[in-house]
Design a protein around this motif. Structure first.
Motif, PDB file in Angstrom:
ATOM      1  N   LEU A 298       0.804  -1.214   0.000  1.00  9.50           N
ATOM      2  CA  LEU A 298       0.000   0.000   0.000  1.00  9.50           C
ATOM      3  C   LEU A 298       0.843   1.273   0.000  1.00  9.50           C
ATOM      4  N   GLN A 299       1.794   1.361   0.935  1.00 11.19           N
ATOM      5  CA  GLN A 299       2.607   2.583   1.024  1.00 11.19           C
ATOM      6  C   GLN A 299       3.394   2.843  -0.248  1.00 11.19           C
ATOM      7  N   ALA A 300       4.060   1.783  -0.753  1.00  7.93           N
ATOM      8  CA  ALA A 300       4.886   1.947  -1.950  1.00  7.93           C
ATOM      9  C   ALA A 300       4.047   2.349  -3.159  1.00  7.93           C
ATOM     10  N   THR A 301       2.896   1.698  -3.329  1.00 11.28           N
ATOM     11  CA  THR A 301       2.032   1.986  -4.474  1.00 11.28           C
ATOM     12  C   THR A 301       1.524   3.423  -4.440  1.00 11.28           C
ATOM     13  N   ARG A 302       1.026   3.840  -3.288  1.00  8.77           N
ATOM     14  CA  ARG A 302       0.463   5.184  -3.164  1.00  8.77           C
ATOM     15  C   ARG A 302       1.560   6.253  -3.172  1.00  8.77           C
ATOM     16  N   SER A 303       2.714   5.902  -2.640  1.00  4.88           N
ATOM     17  CA  SER A 303       3.834   6.842  -2.662  1.00  4.88           C
ATOM     18  C   SER A 303       4.237   7.164  -4.099  1.00  4.88           C
ATOM     19  N   LYS A 304       4.311   6.136  -4.931  1.00  2.00           N
ATOM     20  CA  LYS A 304       4.684   6.344  -6.337  1.00  2.00           C
ATOM     21  C   LYS A 304       3.638   7.172  -7.077  1.00  2.00           C
ATOM     22  N   ILE A 305       2.370   6.972  -6.731  1.00  2.00           N
ATOM     23  CA  ILE A 305       1.311   7.772  -7.357  1.00  2.00           C
ATOM     24  C   ILE A 305       1.487   9.242  -6.981  1.00  2.00           C
ATOM     25  N   GLY A 306       1.764   9.485  -5.692  1.00  2.00           N
ATOM     26  CA  GLY A 306       1.946  10.850  -5.213  1.00  2.00           C
ATOM     27  C   GLY A 306       3.132  11.538  -5.866  1.00  2.00           C
ATOM     28  N   ILE A 307       4.263  10.824  -5.924  1.00  2.00           N
ATOM     29  CA  ILE A 307       5.469  11.392  -6.534  1.00  2.00           C
ATOM     30  C   ILE A 307       5.252  11.634  -8.018  1.00  2.00           C
ATOM     31  N   GLY A 308       4.627  10.672  -8.683  1.00  2.68           N
ATOM     32  CA  GLY A 308       4.370  10.805 -10.113  1.00  2.68           C
ATOM     33  C   GLY A 308       3.465  11.974 -10.436  1.00  2.68           C
ATOM     34  N   SER A 309       2.489  12.253  -9.560  1.00  2.00           N
ATOM     35  CA  SER A 309       1.553  13.351  -9.805  1.00  2.00           C
ATOM     36  C   SER A 309       2.232  14.721  -9.711  1.00  2.00           C
ATOM     37  N   GLY A 310       3.421  14.749  -9.060  1.00  3.24           N
ATOM     38  CA  GLY A 310       4.147  16.017  -8.911  1.00  3.24           C
ATOM     39  C   GLY A 310       4.743  16.531 -10.196  1.00  3.24           C
ATOM     40  N   GLY A 311       5.017  15.633 -11.131  1.00  4.72           N
ATOM     41  CA  GLY A 311       5.580  16.045 -12.407  1.00  4.72           C
ATOM     42  C   GLY A 311       6.898  16.798 -12.273  1.00  4.72           C
ATOM     43  N   ILE A 312       7.074  17.843 -13.054  1.00  2.00           N
ATOM     44  CA  ILE A 312       8.328  18.608 -13.065  1.00  2.00           C
ATOM     45  C   ILE A 312       8.406  19.612 -11.917  1.00  2.00           C
ATOM     46  N   VAL A 313       7.343  20.365 -11.681  1.00  2.00           N
ATOM     47  CA  VAL A 313       7.404  21.445 -10.671  1.00  2.00           C
ATOM     48  C   VAL A 313       6.452  21.228  -9.502  1.00  2.00           C
ATOM     49  N   GLY A 314       5.728  20.127  -9.463  1.00  2.00           N
ATOM     50  CA  GLY A 314       4.866  19.824  -8.327  1.00  2.00           C
ATOM     51  C   GLY A 314       3.475  20.410  -8.435  1.00  2.00           C
ATOM     52  N   THR A 315       2.581  19.921  -7.566  1.00  2.00           N
ATOM     53  CA  THR A 315       1.190  20.379  -7.570  1.00  2.00           C
ATOM     54  C   THR A 315       0.963  21.547  -6.615  1.00  2.00           C
ATOM     55  N   GLY A 316       1.747  21.608  -5.535  1.00  2.00           N
ATOM     56  CA  GLY A 316       1.578  22.662  -4.536  1.00  2.00           C
ATOM     57  C   GLY A 316       0.268  22.582  -3.782  1.00  2.00           C
ATOM     58  N   MET A 317      -0.434  21.436  -3.887  1.00  2.00           N
ATOM     59  CA  MET A 317      -1.760  21.305  -3.277  1.00  2.00           C
ATOM     60  C   MET A 317      -1.726  21.462  -1.761  1.00  2.00           C
ATOM     61  N   GLY A 318      -0.677  20.979  -1.128  1.00  2.00           N
ATOM     62  CA  GLY A 318      -0.608  21.027   0.331  1.00  2.00           C
ATOM     63  C   GLY A 318      -0.496  22.426   0.892  1.00  2.00           C
ATOM     64  N   LEU A 319      -0.106  23.378   0.038  1.00  2.00           N
ATOM     65  CA  LEU A 319       0.062  24.760   0.492  1.00  2.00           C
ATOM     66  C   LEU A 319      -1.116  25.648   0.136  1.00  2.00           C
TER      67      LEU A 319
END
Length: 374
Positions: A229-250
């Motif tokens: 679970l952690q590895a799968t979801r971690s890769k999804i999160g990192i992949g969604s960041g792309g080149i400059v990131g989503t900045g959603m958390g801020l």
């Protein structure tokens, strides 16, 4: 009294500000990412605690800088055996976190003795090698060093904290290699460790969930709601960041994917938060900051005035290198999940404090490389 608490200007001129400033920037970078994944649940709680640990870490570093590291060397045995005693104490009164009985509770906080034990081990190996004039290939010297390395490692294995045990192994490997141990002995040691792992794998010490976590990185999708679970979801999160990131958390009123779906995102999986928030650019920035710290620490190791100083630097560099490679590797799915924190980035008091003790020792060694006339 106040004079004793003031660092002489001539020492300050020799201080490696690259390491000091680099470590502060990395920790602040980590604190910001900790905030992005925890603010939705606890507001600034973890951010505040991490900043408090930064202040305590810097105060500890300053205190270490006040004392010549050759004087600190005289207390190595006390530090080493004290840390071993703390490991033994965890077997009696230790609390269990994530399956490992490796924490001692102090009120509503807890310390992880293994973090301090790895520093005690580095210092003891450095002291012994200094006394041996670096003659590591002498049979008696070699087994003496192995004896002091094995005591804390075995106590950490029985917790069981396999991640920290791996860190200790790579500390020893890094020190032995740089001190010129015969390559045949190193290869033999690695084979011996591999055999020990095989035995441990089939023993009662190796819990079933540990086995699942260690092998899940080979195919995390096959158990995407369990060990993977952690590895799968971690890769999804990192992949969604792309080149400059989503900045959603801020962004006000928004929450990031990692903060919602990746367990331990503020500790073991902080790199997943960074990858999502800041993307490839943010990840490269972190690696660049780490490279500055490690490069300058290696330079201090090369130019140290004694073996004791050099070995301490090598030991700390080994900790940083392996922890960085292992932690980032497990978040992107190319290394097994072991619970190793990302130095200065992950939340955790014991981790931050021991990192700054280590940095303080390196800065102390670098500051006193040259003879300063008073």
């Amino acid at each position: 009294m106040l004079k004793k608490l003031k660092l002489d200007y001539r020492y300050i001129k020799e201080l490696d500000f690259g390491i000091l400033i680099g470590s502060i920037v990395v920790l602040l970078y980590g604190a910001l990412n900790i905030y992005t994944v925890t603010r939705g649940k606890v507001g600034i709680y973890y951010l505040k605690l991490q900043l408090i640990w930064l202040v305590l870490g810097l105060v500890t570093t300053y205190i270490i800088l006040l004392v010549d590291y050759t004087i600190i060397k005289k207390f190595t045995s006390i530090i080493y055996w004290g840390s071993v005693s703390m490991l033994l104490l965890t077997r009696i009164i230790g609390s269990t976190v994530n399956g490992a009985q490796g924490w001692i509770s102090l009120g509503n906080r807890a310390i992880q003795p293994a973090e301090f034990a790895k520093l005690g081990m580095i210092m003891m190996l450095a002291k012994k090698l200094d006394e041996m004039d670096g003659n590591i290939n002498d049979v008696k010297n070699f087994f003496t060093l192995c004896f002091y390395a094995l005591i804390p490692m075995l106590l950490i294995v029985v917790q069981p904290d396999m991640g920290m045990a791996m860190v200790c192994f790579f500390i020893v490997l890094g020190i032995f290699f740089t001190m010129g141990l015969n390559i045949k002995v190193i290869l033999g040691g690695i084979m011996g460790i591999a055999s020990s792992i095989a035995i441990l794998w089939n023993s009662k010490l190796m819990k079933a969930y540990w086995k699942r976590r260690l092998i899940s990185f080979l195919s995390p999708e096959s158990d995407a709601l369990g060990a993977g679970l952690q590895a799968t979801r971690s890769k999804i999160g990192i992949g969604s960041g792309g080149i400059v990131g989503t900045g959603m958390g801020l962004k006000t009123g928004s929450t990031s994917y990692v903060s919602q779906f990746v367990p331990e995102a503020h500790t073991d999986f902080i790199f997943a938060a960074l990858g999502e928030q800041w993307g490839f650019v943010g990840a490269i920035l972190l690696l660049f900051l780490y490279a500055i710290i490690i490069y300058r620490a290696i330079n201090i190791a090369r130019t140290s005035k004694d073996i004791f100083g050099s070995v301490i630097c090598v030991g700390v560099v080994s900790v940083f290198l392996f922890s960085i490679l292992q932690n980032i590797g497990m978040t992107v799915g190319i290394m097994p999940i072991t619970g190793i924190t990302l130095p200065l980035m992950s939340y955790g008091g014991s981790s931050v404090l021991t990192n700054y003790i280590a940095i303080g020792l390196i800065l102390n060694i670098g500051m006193r490389r040259k003879k300063i006339n008073f």
